[in-house]
Design a protein around this motif. Structure first.
Motif: not given
Length: 235
Positions: A40-45, A53-59, A1-11
């Protein structure tokens, strides 16, 4: 899951969810409807990169929440004692992700050179730059750079060494505490103080009286004064 605010800020582009559904465990008493998903592309270290593929939700708890499907696909194992995660990458290789040590965290802090900083300032429409000095607790003096000395000297009165004597000017709005008419004032025994604390409290009260920051109270009410020790040994 991914925060909707992050999706909006990153476009990040989103797609309509094929099978929208509702969640109730994120916030008690409220339904969260899942209608969109996002890649969503992400990295750990610096050892692990992935896309999901993440669900877009407000959190508000976090930006990205890696749930059970990702744990299952990557065969993630958590070692609670070492605080490490062992997982399988897309190419089939197994890696172990561990927390960074303090030195690695400092080395990852983004920095720029003097020429890069000068170029950024030159490109600004309003080239106003503020300087921040970070001092250790045991430092009492600082060597101010020569270009900043005129600015510091101009505003020396903003940071006096001691609190000015006297109270501030009267303002348009004054505050007061109204007592309930006919209320009984509680009378309780005061706390005893040792001679050292009493001497220090007496000195501070006299100093504040001389400066005019406090005045003798004529109220029948009184509250005990407490001395709080500072790290340097003073109160």
């Amino acid at each position: 899951m991914v925060a909707s605010s992050m999706v909006e800020k990153l476009g990040l582009p989103t797609q309509d969810h094929l099978t929208p559904y509702q969640l109730t465990w994120l916030k008690k008493g409220h339904l969260v409807k899942v209608t969109h998903k996002c890649l969503v592309q992400f990295s750990i270290g610096n050892k692990y990169t992935d896309e999901l593929w993440c669900e877009v939700i407000p959190m508000d708890a976090c930006h990205v929440l890696l749930g059970r499907p990702w744990l299952y696909d990557r065969r993630v194992n958590h070692d609670g004692f070492r605080n490490t995660y062992s997982l399988k990458k897309k190419d089939g290789l197994h890696i172990t992700v561990a927390p960074l040590n303090p030195m690695e965290e400092l080395s990852n802090v983004p920095t720029i050179t003097k020429s890069e900083f000068t170029g950024l300032v030159r490109d600004l429409h309003d080239p106003t730059v503020f300087g921040l000095f970070v001092l250790e607790e045991n430092e009492t003096t600082v060597d101010i750079p020569v270009p900043l000395r005129p600015l510091v000297d101009e505003f020396l009165d903003v940071f006096p060494e001691d609190i000015p004597a006297g109270l501030p000017l009267m303002r348009d709005i004054q505050h007061c505490i109204d007592f309930v008419p006919g209320a009984n004032i509680p009378h309780k025994p005061a706390y005893r103080m040792n001679p050292k604390e009493f001497s220090e409290l007496h000195r501070q009260v006299l100093d504040l009286l001389e400066k005019g920051l406090i005045r003798e109270s004529m109220s029948p009410c009184a509250v005990p004064s407490l001395l709080v020790p500072k790290p340097n040994g003073t109160f």
